[in-house]
Enzyme design. Structure first.
Site, short mmCIF file in Angstrom:
data_model
loop_
_atom_site.label_atom_id
_atom_site.label_comp_id
_atom_site.label_asym_id
_atom_site.label_seq_id
_atom_site.Cartn_x
_atom_site.Cartn_y
_atom_site.Cartn_z
CE LYS A 14 -1.99 -1.22 3.95
NZ LYS A 14 -1.55 -2.58 4.28
NE ARG A 90 -4.38 -1.81 9.41
CZ ARG A 90 -3.30 -1.17 8.96
NH1 ARG A 90 -3.35 0.11 8.71
NH2 ARG A 90 -2.19 -1.83 8.73
NE ARG A 131 6.94 -3.80 5.55
CZ ARG A 131 5.63 -3.73 5.64
NH1 ARG A 131 4.91 -3.43 4.58
NH2 ARG A 131 5.03 -4.00 6.76
NE ARG A 164 6.15 -1.21 9.76
CZ ARG A 164 4.96 -1.17 9.16
NH1 ARG A 164 4.84 -0.57 8.00
NH2 ARG A 164 3.92 -1.75 9.69
NE ARG A 175 1.58 -5.41 10.83
CZ ARG A 175 2.67 -5.24 10.07
NH1 ARG A 175 3.81 -5.84 10.39
NH2 ARG A 175 2.62 -4.47 9.02
P1 AMP Z 1 0.78 0.04 8.72
O1 AMP Z 1 1.99 0.89 8.57
O2 AMP Z 1 -0.40 0.53 7.92
O3 AMP Z 1 1.05 -1.42 8.49
O4 AMP Z 1 0.32 0.17 10.26
C1 AMP Z 1 1.18 -0.20 11.32
C2 AMP Z 1 0.37 -0.37 12.59
O5 AMP Z 1 -0.26 0.87 12.94
C3 AMP Z 1 -0.78 -1.37 12.51
O6 AMP Z 1 -0.35 -2.71 12.72
C4 AMP Z 1 -1.68 -0.88 13.63
O7 AMP Z 1 -1.16 -1.22 14.91
C5 AMP Z 1 -1.56 0.64 13.49
N1 AMP Z 1 -2.55 1.18 12.53
C6 AMP Z 1 -2.31 1.76 11.33
N2 AMP Z 1 -3.46 2.13 10.75
C7 AMP Z 1 -4.45 1.78 11.59
C8 AMP Z 1 -5.85 1.85 11.55
N3 AMP Z 1 -6.50 2.37 10.49
N4 AMP Z 1 -6.56 1.38 12.60
C9 AMP Z 1 -5.94 0.85 13.67
N5 AMP Z 1 -4.62 0.71 13.78
C10 AMP Z 1 -3.86 1.17 12.75
#
Ligand code: AMP
Length: 221
Positions: A14, A90, A131, A164, A175
């Site tokens: 994404k 999400r 990554r 990360r 996840r």
């Molecule tokens: P990402 O970088 O999008 O993979 O997000 C990393 C982490 O941030 C996720 O595993 C969640 O813990 C938190 N996170 C990001 N976006 C959301 C969301 N829309 N709702 C809830 N938690 C989020």
């Protein structure tokens, strides 16, 4: 303002795709809920302190916390902009929060398209294992698919790349499970509205960018 939701499993690309699209289209901006939360954690804000443990465990941050951040952001966006929302919504509750934020903002927008980056779990594990990210400028890399010019160093700013904290195999499995439980219902939600586009996310980055670009350009809204 036009809002395009880019969603898919962790590791579906994404962030990479949204950031490439903004380089090709000056009227697009990339808004990543994960990046916003990581910045809040880094800055030790109240939101960051609350979000940190959820993120470390691979769990979702509560809807109202991330919902407020995104709604405030949407309210500040100019009318001619195309917002590429990466990582939000999400959950179905977040999709409702987004609709409300779009309708009530000064430029009265709506979600015009939801692009699902389609990928299998096996590919996800491989992608996430390789990554790497730049802690300074946020650029994303992959050791084989998107390698930096010098191994381990950011092309843009020369900073050492990092893995990360939530990219460990256990956290990735968690996840993915949460994605299936909480985010997959959004596929039917946006399909019923007639705005879902599926993009196979297993080819080259250039191909996936081109397919996503086409889906956005073909969308009349
Ligand atoms: P990402 O970088 O999008 O993979 O997000 C990393 C982490 O941030 C996720 O595993 C969640 O813990 C938190 N996170 C990001 N976006 C959301 C969301 N829309 N709702 C809830 N938690 C989020």
């Amino acid at each position: 303002m036009k809002i395009v939701v880019i969603f898919g499993s962790p590791g579906s690309g994404k962030g990479t795709i949204a950031s490439r699209l903004t380089k090709l289209n000056p009227q697009m901006i990339h808004v990543s809920s994960g990046d916003m939360l990581r910045k809040a954690v880094e800055d030790h804000t109240a939101v960051g302190l609350e979000a940190e443990s959820y993120m470390r465990d691979g769990a979702l941050v509560p809807d109202e916390i991330i919902g407020r951040m995104i709604s405030e952001y949407i309210a500040s966006v100019d009318s001619g902009t195309i917002v590429l929302l990466d990582g939000f919504p999400r959950t179905l509750t977040q999709a409702d929060i987004l609709d409300e934020a779009a309708q009530t903002c000064a430029c009265s927008a709506e979600v015009s398209l939801a692009v699902l980056l389609d990928i299998s779990d096996e590919v996800v594990f491989d992608r996430v294992a390789g990554r790497r990210g730049c802690p300074a400028c946020g650029a994303g890399y992959h050791v084989t698919n998107i390698p930096p010019r010098v191994a381990g160093i950011c092309d843009n700013c020369g900073t050492a790349l990092v893995i990360r904290k939530d990219d460990t195999p256990e956290t990735v499995a968690q996840r993915i499970a949460i994605y299936k439980q909480q985010t997959v219902p959004l596929i039917a939600f946006y399909a019923e509205r007639g705005i879902l586009r599926r993009v196979p996310a297993t080819g080259s980055v250039d191909d996936i960018v081109a397919l996503t670009q086409r889906a956005i350009s073909e969308n009349p809204a």
